[in-house]
Design an enzyme around this catalytic site. Structure first.
Site: not given
Ligand code: OAD
Length: 231
Positions: A89-90, A106, A136
């Protein structure tokens, strides 16, 4: 002393009101990854990319940590646990909840980076293409976010910590984006116990020793209570 490495994703901040990426109402439904999350997209239209991250920075500032962030900080404060949070997370909700040992693999919405000279400084509230680098002087300001096709930060340290851990826990991530999605296999190969806490089953659920489904604000405090009661 139990050494715990915790990977977090957008799901842990969802109940703080920050949108995830891949849900039906997620950020990637409205925006094309290629436009807003790649160096090529930034080169094509920096104003669009700045608008995207300026809006996300404002949303992160307005959000508050939820019980899941707070529980992880409580675990870190316990003398029987050595906790490292590796977040994709950012936002800064882990820090605002009190976690101190946090790696933003990230990047962060609150950092600015010069793509000409690599200088870093705190991000202003809103960034624009004409902003100059304080190092710069060139107009090369970008958010300090790791985009697709770029190398996540501190990978050597993360892998080292993962291999030396007693337990790896993945919270609120869909398991779609590598290298983070591969941490469960890296851990398992080193004999590290693995646990997943996620709203629903993720792409990698079957690779974990244990996978629990439910909202992070419930599952994480519950799991931390189990850990703290277990000594
Ligand atoms: P995703 O949006 O791909 O996945 C979020 C996950 O959290 C899913 O599996 C949901 O089921 C789960 N979720 C949602 N609400 C929840 C809750 N209240 N409690 C528990 N789980 C919950 O997000 P990330 O996996 O973080 O990268 O995505 C990874 C990366 O893809 C990010 O860092 C970003 C994105 O593209 C970049 O931008 C480089």
């Amino acid at each position: 002393m139990a050494k715990v490495v915790i990977l977090t994703g957008a799901g842990i901040s969802a109940e703080s009101g920050i949108r995830t990426f891949r849900a039906s109402d997620g950020l990637w439904e409205e925006h094309r990854i290629m436009d807003v999350a790649t160096p090529e997209g930034f080169a094509r239209d920096p104003a669009l990319v700045h608008r995207f991250y300026n809006a996300r920075r404002a949303a992160a500032r307005a959000a508050q940590p939820n019980p899941a962030h707070l529980a992880l900080a409580e675990l870190e404060a316990d003398p029987g646990h050595e906790v490292l949070v590796v977040t994709q997370n950012v936002d800064d909700l882990h820090e605002r909840a009190g976690s101190q040992n946090v790696i933003h693999m990230h990047g962060s919405l609150f950092g600015a980076l010069c793509h000409a000279c690599d200088h870093r400084w705190p991000a202003p509230e809103a960034m624009q293409p004409q902003d100059t680098c304080p190092g710069c002087g060139r107009k090369a300001t970008r958010p300090d976010i790791v985009w697709f096709n770029e190398m996540p930060y501190q990978m050597d340290r993360i892998i080292r910590e993962l291999e030396a851990a007693d337990l790896f826990v993945s919270i609120g991530t869909s398991g779609n984006v590598y290298p983070a999605a591969g941490f469960v296999q890296d851990a398992a190969m080193c004999g590290v116990e693995t646990l997943e806490l996620n709203l629903d089953r993720s792409a990698g659920s079957e690779m974990f020793d244990t996978s629990r489904q439910g909202p992070a604000s419930v599952l994480v405090p519950q799991w931390v209570r189990e850990r703290l009661g277990s000594r």
